[in-house]
Design an enzyme around this catalytic site. Structure first.
Site, PDB file in Angstrom:
ATOM      1  N   ASP A 256      -3.872 -45.991 -14.405  1.00 27.01           N
ATOM      2  CA  ASP A 256      -4.210 -44.520 -14.661  1.00 27.01           C
ATOM      3  C   ASP A 256      -3.411 -44.034 -15.452  1.00 27.01           C
ATOM      4  OD1 ASP A 256      -4.108 -42.330 -13.052  1.00 27.01           O
ATOM      5  OD2 ASP A 256      -1.823 -42.065 -13.588  1.00 27.01           O
TER       6      ASP A 256
ATOM      7  N   LYS B 163      13.603 -44.620 -11.337  1.00 25.89           N
ATOM      8  CA  LYS B 163      12.938 -43.368 -10.100  1.00 25.89           C
ATOM      9  C   LYS B 163      11.804 -43.915  -9.313  1.00 25.89           C
ATOM     10  CE  LYS B 163      13.609 -39.545 -12.786  1.00 25.89           C
ATOM     11  NZ  LYS B 163      14.732 -40.306 -13.647  1.00 25.89           N
TER      12      LYS B 163
ATOM     13  N   HIS C 197      -5.021 -40.324 -15.994  1.00 20.44           N
ATOM     14  CA  HIS C 197      -3.334 -40.274 -15.539  1.00 20.44           C
ATOM     15  C   HIS C 197      -3.539 -39.077 -14.335  1.00 20.44           C
ATOM     16  CE1 HIS C 197      -0.141 -39.896 -18.763  1.00 20.44           C
ATOM     17  NE2 HIS C 197      -0.075 -39.182 -17.212  1.00 20.44           N
TER      18      HIS C 197
ATOM     19  N   ASN D  44       9.213 -50.992 -27.060  1.00 19.68           N
ATOM     20  CA  ASN D  44       8.358 -51.762 -26.292  1.00 19.68           C
ATOM     21  C   ASN D  44       6.413 -51.444 -25.922  1.00 19.68           C
ATOM     22  OD1 ASN D  44       7.570 -49.463 -24.632  1.00 19.68           O
ATOM     23  ND2 ASN D  44       9.177 -50.068 -23.160  1.00 19.68           N
TER      24      ASN D  44
ATOM     25  N   THR E 132       0.946 -47.475 -14.764  1.00 18.08           N
ATOM     26  CA  THR E 132       1.002 -45.848 -14.383  1.00 18.08           C
ATOM     27  C   THR E 132       1.795 -45.278 -15.106  1.00 18.08           C
ATOM     28  OG1 THR E 132       2.300 -46.438 -12.612  1.00 18.08           O
ATOM     29  CG2 THR E 132      -0.027 -45.493 -11.646  1.00 18.08           C
ATOM     30  N   SER E 133       2.290 -45.701 -15.812  1.00 16.88           N
ATOM     31  CA  SER E 133       3.457 -45.443 -17.194  1.00 16.88           C
ATOM     32  C   SER E 133       3.229 -44.998 -18.471  1.00 16.88           C
ATOM     33  CB  SER E 133       3.930 -46.859 -16.924  1.00 16.88           C
ATOM     34  OG  SER E 133       5.553 -45.833 -17.704  1.00 16.88           O
ATOM     35  N   ARG E 134       2.587 -45.667 -19.112  1.00 21.02           N
ATOM     36  CA  ARG E 134       2.437 -45.019 -20.746  1.00 21.02           C
ATOM     37  C   ARG E 134       1.706 -46.224 -21.026  1.00 21.02           C
ATOM     38  NH1 ARG E 134       3.051 -40.669 -19.158  1.00 21.02           N
ATOM     39  NH2 ARG E 134       4.311 -39.202 -19.701  1.00 21.02           N
TER      40      ARG E 134
ATOM     41  N   ASP F 266      14.505 -54.749 -16.100  1.00 17.12           N
ATOM     42  CA  ASP F 266      14.763 -52.826 -16.340  1.00 17.12           C
ATOM     43  C   ASP F 266      16.241 -54.180 -17.754  1.00 17.12           C
ATOM     44  OD1 ASP F 266      16.406 -50.953 -16.338  1.00 17.12           O
ATOM     45  OD2 ASP F 266      14.710 -50.443 -15.187  1.00 17.12           O
TER      46      ASP F 266
ATOM     47  N   CYS G  72       8.176 -48.757 -17.053  1.00 15.54           N
ATOM     48  CA  CYS G  72       9.250 -48.184 -18.302  1.00 15.54           C
ATOM     49  C   CYS G  72       8.379 -47.345 -18.499  1.00 15.54           C
ATOM     50  CB  CYS G  72       9.117 -49.427 -18.246  1.00 15.54           C
ATOM     51  SG  CYS G  72       8.467 -50.260 -19.582  1.00 15.54           S
ATOM     52  N   PRO G  73       9.379 -46.368 -19.410  1.00 17.64           N
ATOM     53  CA  PRO G  73       9.282 -45.346 -20.283  1.00 17.64           C
ATOM     54  C   PRO G  73       8.530 -46.148 -21.848  1.00 17.64           C
ATOM     55  CG  PRO G  73      11.715 -45.500 -20.526  1.00 17.64           C
ATOM     56  CD  PRO G  73      10.751 -46.014 -19.576  1.00 17.64           C
TER      57      PRO G  73
ATOM     58  N   GLU H 253      -6.121 -42.159 -24.663  1.00 20.52           N
ATOM     59  CA  GLU H 253      -6.206 -41.672 -23.685  1.00 20.52           C
ATOM     60  C   GLU H 253      -6.875 -39.956 -24.132  1.00 20.52           C
ATOM     61  OE1 GLU H 253      -3.563 -42.167 -20.040  1.00 20.52           O
ATOM     62  OE2 GLU H 253      -2.302 -40.278 -20.801  1.00 20.52           O
TER      63      GLU H 253
HETATM   64  N1  LIG Z   1       1.201 -41.491 -14.445  1.00 17.55           N
HETATM   65  C1  LIG Z   1       1.815 -40.040 -14.414  1.00 17.55           C
HETATM   66  O1  LIG Z   1       1.244 -39.380 -13.539  1.00 17.55           O
HETATM   67  C2  LIG Z   1       3.337 -40.415 -14.419  1.00 17.55           C
HETATM   68  C3  LIG Z   1       4.175 -39.183 -14.142  1.00 17.55           C
HETATM   69  C4  LIG Z   1       5.202 -39.498 -14.261  1.00 17.55           C
HETATM   70  C5  LIG Z   1       5.728 -40.914 -14.980  1.00 17.55           C
HETATM   71  N2  LIG Z   1       4.776 -41.585 -16.122  1.00 17.55           N
HETATM   72  C6  LIG Z   1       5.925 -42.466 -16.242  1.00 17.55           C
HETATM   73  O2  LIG Z   1       6.110 -43.334 -15.486  1.00 17.55           O
HETATM   74  C7  LIG Z   1       7.795 -44.188 -16.748  1.00 17.55           C
HETATM   75  C8  LIG Z   1       8.687 -43.903 -15.170  1.00 17.55           C
HETATM   76  O3  LIG Z   1       9.084 -41.884 -15.329  1.00 17.55           O
HETATM   77  P1  LIG Z   1      10.526 -42.657 -14.455  1.00 17.55           P
HETATM   78  O4  LIG Z   1      10.833 -41.678 -13.176  1.00 17.55           O
HETATM   79  O5  LIG Z   1      10.675 -43.910 -12.831  1.00 17.55           O
HETATM   80  O6  LIG Z   1      11.466 -42.987 -14.977  1.00 17.55           O
HETATM   81  P2  LIG Z   1      13.146 -43.591 -15.249  1.00 17.55           P
HETATM   82  O7  LIG Z   1      13.610 -42.954 -16.428  1.00 17.55           O
HETATM   83  O8  LIG Z   1      14.271 -42.916 -14.049  1.00 17.55           O
HETATM   84  O9  LIG Z   1      13.019 -44.776 -15.075  1.00 17.55           O
HETATM   85  C9  LIG Z   1      13.289 -45.375 -15.978  1.00 17.55           C
HETATM   86  C10 LIG Z   1      13.622 -47.205 -16.460  1.00 17.55           C
HETATM   87  O10 LIG Z   1      12.477 -47.811 -17.086  1.00 17.55           O
HETATM   88  C11 LIG Z   1      13.859 -48.405 -17.605  1.00 17.55           C
HETATM   89  N3  LIG Z   1      13.853 -48.808 -19.139  1.00 17.55           N
HETATM   90  C12 LIG Z   1      14.140 -48.311 -20.087  1.00 17.55           C
HETATM   91  N4  LIG Z   1      12.556 -49.035 -21.277  1.00 17.55           N
HETATM   92  C13 LIG Z   1      12.603 -50.780 -20.774  1.00 17.55           C
HETATM   93  C14 LIG Z   1      12.403 -51.652 -21.516  1.00 17.55           C
HETATM   94  N5  LIG Z   1      11.972 -51.811 -22.760  1.00 17.55           N
HETATM   95  N6  LIG Z   1      11.790 -52.624 -20.062  1.00 17.55           N
HETATM   96  C15 LIG Z   1      12.006 -52.563 -19.250  1.00 17.55           C
HETATM   97  N7  LIG Z   1      12.577 -51.114 -18.614  1.00 17.55           N
HETATM   98  C16 LIG Z   1      13.105 -50.340 -19.160  1.00 17.55           C
HETATM   99  C17 LIG Z   1      15.126 -47.431 -17.899  1.00 17.55           C
HETATM  100  O11 LIG Z   1      16.551 -47.904 -17.707  1.00 17.55           O
HETATM  101  C18 LIG Z   1      15.280 -47.405 -15.995  1.00 17.55           C
HETATM  102  O12 LIG Z   1      15.608 -47.727 -14.980  1.00 17.55           O
HETATM  103  C19 LIG Z   1       7.766 -42.138 -17.525  1.00 17.55           C
HETATM  104  O13 LIG Z   1       8.455 -42.473 -18.478  1.00 17.55           O
HETATM  105  C20 LIG Z   1       6.453 -41.889 -17.793  1.00 17.55           C
HETATM  106  O14 LIG Z   1       5.671 -42.281 -18.419  1.00 17.55           O
HETATM  107  C21 LIG Z   1       3.176 -42.296 -15.668  1.00 17.55           C
END
Ligand SMILES: NC(=O)c1ccc[n+]([C@@H]2O[C@H](COP(=O)([O-])OP(=O)(O)OC[C@H]3O[C@@H](n4cnc5c(N)ncnc54)[C@H](O)[C@@H]3O)[C@@H](O)[C@H]2O)c1
Length: 329
Positions: free
Chosen positions: A257, A155, A294, A210, A231-233, A175, A204-205, A262
């Site tokens: 972020d 997303k 974050h 990973n 901005t992920s983890r 992906d 990605c999560p 953290e």
């Molecule tokens: N900074 C923030 O405030 C904040 C807020 C919300 C989410 N996040 C992070 O953003 C991440 C993504 O959120 P989302 O809603 O888009 O999730 P999502 O589940 O919609 O999308 C994650 C995508 O990553 C892919 N994926 C899974 N493992 C992978 C890998 N090893 N290599 C490549 N791609 C891989 C999946 O197939 C999927 O398409 C969350 O997991 C979270 O860690 C951060």
């Protein structure tokens, strides 16, 4: 159902108190402290706990919650890497999250970091306040015509990809499960994305496979002068290797972020503390790095969506009709 919120900030309380008016039979209590083995004892008299990204849902904490009758963990965030799912299963505690509250909030912040670090907005802001109108050190790069490399096109990644396309960038991505509907994206291997991209944005999560996907080896494959945004983890990037890469002039800019270690910092004012790690100060010693705490999710729209989905999760669980898509299994 009585839910105890951990790590509750004024904006959480405001959003949830507003939303809960539309739900019958749900009562909310809030505590400022985050969930830990010590604070878990506060749950007496509650059926569910609501935690956030830094809440400690490790096995001992989950066992303690279960012993106090907790049946439900509600995460008011998308990521669930802080929950020991095996322990939750063993304790028969169901876990729900908010999978996609506002992809725009996070993706727009990712682009904000990319733009700010590229054009050195953080430096320019301070310079002009000091009546320093010289441009040295502020030169950026046009994004138009450059290559955006998106890692994870769920997303948030898909939204970031669209934003990058809107800037006139060619969008490539890696992906594990490419999305065929995103026809403007060229999918390729992680190696090729890292090798070709001028802007790399991680979406990605965090999983076991990973952890530290951005490390000495993968940084070496990147173009010189690349911009990296996470901005992920935090644990997706090996910070020591990143710092070495910055010292080796690999990056035009880095926007974070999230960062390793953290947990004690997130959403806390620690300005009078003696810090236990030097990660943030080491990162901020570089002129081409911006760190935010974050906050990518933090928009009015996202908070409203988070509270509604969390309460939907709670009431569906109470009614015996759990919302499958939001359940972590
Ligand atoms: N900074 C923030 O405030 C904040 C807020 C919300 C989410 N996040 C992070 O953003 C991440 C993504 O959120 P989302 O809603 O888009 O999730 P999502 O589940 O919609 O999308 C994650 C995508 O990553 C892919 N994926 C899974 N493992 C992978 C890998 N090893 N290599 C490549 N791609 C891989 C999946 O197939 C999927 O398409 C969350 O997991 C979270 O860690 C951060």
């Amino acid at each position: 159902m009585k839910i105890l919120f951990f790590d509750a900030k004024s904006y959480d309380i405001e959003a949830f108190d507003k939303a809960v008016k539309n739900y019958k039979g749900i009562e909310l209590d809030y505590v400022e402290s985050d969930l830990s083995i010590k604070t878990a004892s506060l749950v007496d008299g509650h059926d569910a706990v609501c935690g956030f990204v830094s809440s400690d849902f490790s096995a001992p904490v989950i066992e303690k919650l279960a012993s106090k009758g907790i049946k439900l963990i509600l995460l008011r965030c998308a990521g669930f890497n802080n929950v020991d799912m095996a322990a939750a299963k063993a304790a028969k505690i169901s876990v729900f999250r908010v999978p996609g509250y506002s992809p725009e909030a996070v993706a727009e912040h990712a682009m904000a970091l990319a733009l700010a670090v590229n054009r050195r907005i953080h430096k320019a802001y301070v310079k002009v306040r000091e009546n320093d109108f010289a441009l040295s050190g502020l030169q950026g790069k046009n994004l138009r015509g450059k290559v955006a490399g998106i890692i994870g096109t769920g997303k948030i990644g898909a939204t970031m990809a669209k934003i990058c396309a809107g800037f006139g960038m060619r969008v490539i991505a890696y992906d594990k499960f490419p999305n065929k509907n995103l026809t403007f994206i060229e999918y390729m291997s992680l190696h090729d994305v890292l090798e070709q991209a001028d802007l790399i944005s991680i979406h990605c999560p965090l999983t076991d496979e990973n952890y530290h996907m951005i490390n000495k080896k993968t940084i070496a494959t990147m173009k010189d002068g690349v911009i990296l945004v996470n901005t992920s983890r935090g644990e997706l990037v090996d910070t020591d290797d990143l710092i070495q890469g910055i010292r080796d002039f690999k990056f035009h800019g880095v926007g974070l972020d999230v960062y390793e270690e953290e947990r004690n910092n997130v959403f806390e004012n620690r300005s009078t503390d003696i810090m236990e790690t030097s990660i943030v100060s080491r990162l901020l010693s570089f002129p081409n790095v911006i760190v935010t705490s974050h906050q990518a999710f933090f928009t009015e729209e996202a908070l409203a969506a988070i509270s509604t989905t969390t309460l939907d999760n709670a009431s569906a669980f109470a009614a015996g009709k759990p919302l499958e898509n939001n359940q972590v299994k």
